[in-house]
Design a protein around this motif. Structure first.
Motif, short mmCIF file in Angstrom:
data_model
loop_
_atom_site.label_atom_id
_atom_site.label_comp_id
_atom_site.label_asym_id
_atom_site.label_seq_id
_atom_site.Cartn_x
_atom_site.Cartn_y
_atom_site.Cartn_z
N GLY A 110 0.81 -1.21 0.00
CA GLY A 110 0.00 0.00 0.00
C GLY A 110 0.84 1.26 0.00
O GLY A 110 0.55 2.22 -0.74
N PHE A 111 1.92 1.27 0.77
CA PHE A 111 2.73 2.48 0.85
C PHE A 111 3.68 2.63 -0.34
O PHE A 111 4.02 3.76 -0.71
CB PHE A 111 3.45 2.55 2.19
N ILE A 112 4.07 1.54 -0.96
CA ILE A 112 4.80 1.64 -2.23
C ILE A 112 3.88 2.25 -3.29
O ILE A 112 4.27 3.14 -4.07
CB ILE A 112 5.30 0.26 -2.68
N TYR A 115 1.87 9.51 -5.49
CA TYR A 115 2.23 10.88 -5.07
C TYR A 115 3.27 11.49 -6.01
O TYR A 115 3.23 12.69 -6.32
CB TYR A 115 2.76 10.85 -3.64
N ASN A 116 4.22 10.66 -6.46
CA ASN A 116 5.29 11.16 -7.33
C ASN A 116 4.98 11.03 -8.82
O ASN A 116 5.84 11.26 -9.67
CB ASN A 116 6.60 10.40 -7.03
N ASP A 117 3.72 10.67 -9.12
CA ASP A 117 3.26 10.57 -10.50
C ASP A 117 4.08 9.57 -11.33
O ASP A 117 4.39 9.81 -12.49
CB ASP A 117 3.30 11.95 -11.16
N TRP A 118 4.43 8.45 -10.68
CA TRP A 118 5.17 7.40 -11.39
C TRP A 118 4.25 6.36 -12.02
O TRP A 118 4.72 5.48 -12.75
CB TRP A 118 6.11 6.66 -10.40
N LEU A 119 2.98 6.42 -11.70
CA LEU A 119 2.08 5.34 -12.12
C LEU A 119 1.72 5.44 -13.60
O LEU A 119 1.36 6.50 -14.10
CB LEU A 119 0.79 5.37 -11.29
N ASN A 120 1.83 4.31 -14.28
CA ASN A 120 1.23 4.15 -15.60
C ASN A 120 0.23 3.00 -15.52
O ASN A 120 0.03 2.43 -14.44
CB ASN A 120 2.30 3.90 -16.68
N SER A 149 -7.90 11.26 -10.85
CA SER A 149 -6.60 11.10 -10.20
C SER A 149 -6.55 9.74 -9.52
O SER A 149 -7.57 9.25 -9.03
CB SER A 149 -6.38 12.21 -9.16
N THR A 150 -5.35 9.16 -9.47
CA THR A 150 -5.19 7.89 -8.77
C THR A 150 -5.06 8.09 -7.27
O THR A 150 -5.28 7.16 -6.50
CB THR A 150 -3.91 7.16 -9.26
N PHE A 151 -4.73 9.30 -6.83
CA PHE A 151 -4.34 9.50 -5.43
C PHE A 151 -5.43 9.19 -4.40
O PHE A 151 -5.16 8.54 -3.40
CB PHE A 151 -3.78 10.91 -5.22
N PRO A 152 -6.68 9.66 -4.58
CA PRO A 152 -7.71 9.35 -3.56
C PRO A 152 -7.89 7.86 -3.32
O PRO A 152 -7.98 7.42 -2.17
CB PRO A 152 -8.98 9.99 -4.14
N VAL A 159 -5.71 5.36 -4.03
CA VAL A 159 -4.48 4.75 -3.50
C VAL A 159 -4.26 5.15 -2.04
O VAL A 159 -3.89 4.31 -1.21
CB VAL A 159 -3.28 5.15 -4.37
N ALA A 160 -4.53 6.41 -1.70
CA ALA A 160 -4.37 6.86 -0.32
C ALA A 160 -5.35 6.13 0.60
O ALA A 160 -5.00 5.76 1.74
CB ALA A 160 -4.58 8.37 -0.23
N SER A 161 -6.56 5.90 0.12
CA SER A 161 -7.56 5.17 0.91
C SER A 161 -7.11 3.74 1.14
O SER A 161 -7.27 3.18 2.24
CB SER A 161 -8.91 5.19 0.20
#
Length: 409
Positions: free
Chosen positions: A291-293, A299-304, A367-370, A372-374
């Motif tokens: 989860g934290f990876i 957060y660093n916008d590395w996701l594809n 956005s992926t962040f909400p 992934v953060a959850s």
């Protein structure tokens, strides 16, 4: 019990368990089409999912006492009938608010199947087989995320999203007939289980004060919330952020379910060497690391697209290992009021699901962040609850251990 009867019961109970997830997974690819037809936003459409989770959560608390008082089949008849009627109503809906309400009522019907199937595992099978049976139910349950979104994507693209609810109506009718014709009434009505509020509340309290129950049930609900975060957030992420179409989204969802379901089946083999408690420890630790990876990458916008699918696969695999073992450990101390215990466990799970889906629906921007953060937050919180709860358990009851020594309620 013959092998034929054994696996027939698994198939029916598994199908009942899968009804609510199937009702969720099949219409997910239709979110953009529903938003367009009902003149609303994808975020507002996601509230129909929140409504479903709320209905499932509240309904489980309702059906627990009913299943213990009336036996298993009568409440099932009632719930499946409600499910069929509301599925038909969803076909003809004309605004998003009506769909949200109908989905909530539809969930009230579907959760009868969810609670009854879990309680009947405790009724029909030897207690030492419970973890194995739960894993087999997960195999049948796995048909839902592997088939439902793919079929839903194809049906929505070809016939429109309303056709999804036509199919759900037919499924409800088939399950009602299966319950009537082939499912035994595994538990005789027990009128000592009062339907008055005070005794019902007392029953729930007697369950939740059991340290082993609240440790594993609450930990399991919070950990499982990561799955609900994925289900709620994935339509926007895959179809809006990565811009795949409904059918491709269905195939991605089906592939990711292999991690969740495959792990639950591999769990059967792992149980031959390790106890449920040990498997839960390893699965929860791995879940929080993944989860934290995932959070760091988002957060660093590395996701594809590829990395997102890979990390989701790992995260869901952890839940696949943890969930059947935490369910078995939660119910292990109970015999007489297994229906109440399974209802409370399910309500906690779905309550967390509704909460996390409402949170995700608040974010309109793709956005992926909400999501992934959850997911990462749920994994961390589950580990904290597990660590604190373990300190309150004097001796963990594994399935098949100490059940006849008076450690039941």
């Amino acid at each position: 019990m013959s092998k034929k009867t054994y696996y027939s019961l698994i198939l029916i109970l598994g199908s009942l368990t899968a009804l609510a997830p199937f009702s969720i997974d099949m219409y997910l690819p239709g979110f953009p089409a529903i938003a367009k037809d009902l003149n609303t936003t994808a975020a507002k459409v996601s509230l129909t999912l929140s409504g479903f989770f709320i209905g499932i959560s509240a309904g489980q608390l309702l059906y627990g006492p009913l299943l213990d008082h009336f036996g298993r089949k009568k409440p099932l008849y009632f719930g499946l009938t409600i499910y069929i009627i509301t599925s038909i109503a969803c076909i003809n809906v004309h605004n998003i608010d009506s769909l949200i309400v109908l989905r909530c009522i539809q969930a009230l019907g579907a959760c009868a199947a969810t609670v009854a199937s879990v309680a009947m595992v405790r009724d029909l099978f030897p207690v030492q087989d419970s973890a194995k049976v739960f894993s087999l139910l997960m195999l049948v349950l796995g048909v839902s995320p592997m088939i439902a979104p793919t079929v839903g994507g194809m049906v929505t693209a070809t016939f429109g999203w309303q056709a999804v609810f036509i199919i759900l109506t037919v499924i409800g009718i088939i399950l009602l007939l299966a319950v009537i014709l082939w499912l035994p009434n595994s538990f005789q009505p027990d009128e000592s289980h009062s339907l008055k509020p005070e005794p019902i509340i007392r029953d729930f309290i007697s369950v939740i004060v059991e340290p082993q129950f609240y440790t594993y049930a609450i930990t399991g609900a919070v950990a499982f919330a990561g799955l609900f975060a994925y289900v709620s957030g994935s339509p926007m992420i895959f179809m809006n952020v990565f811009e795949v179409n409904e059918q491709v989204y269905g195939w991605i969802f089906a592939f990711l379910s292999i991690g969740f379901i495959g792990a639950s089946q591999l769990n059967n083999l792992v149980l031959r060497r390790f106890k449920s408690e040990k498997i839960v420890q390893v699965a929860l630790t791995t879940q929080v690391i993944v989860g934290f990876i995932f959070l760091l990458a988002s957060y660093n916008d590395w996701l594809n697209l590829g990395l997102t699918i890979f990390l989701l696969f790992l995260f869901l695999s952890c839940i696949g290992f943890a969930n059947p073992n935490m369910a078995a450990l939660s119910l292990a101390p109970f015999s007489k009021n297994a229906g109440t215990a399974s209802a409370l466990m399910g309500a906690l799970q779905m309550g967390m699901g509704s909460l996390i889906s409402v949170v995700i629906s608040m974010f309109d921007e793709p956005s992926t962040f909400p999501m992934v953060a959850s997911m990462a937050g749920s994994a961390l919180l589950a580990n904290i609850i597990y660590f604190l709860g373990k300190k309150t358990i004097k001796e963990t009851i594994e399935m098949g251990e100490n059940i006849d020594a008076g450690l039941v309620h």
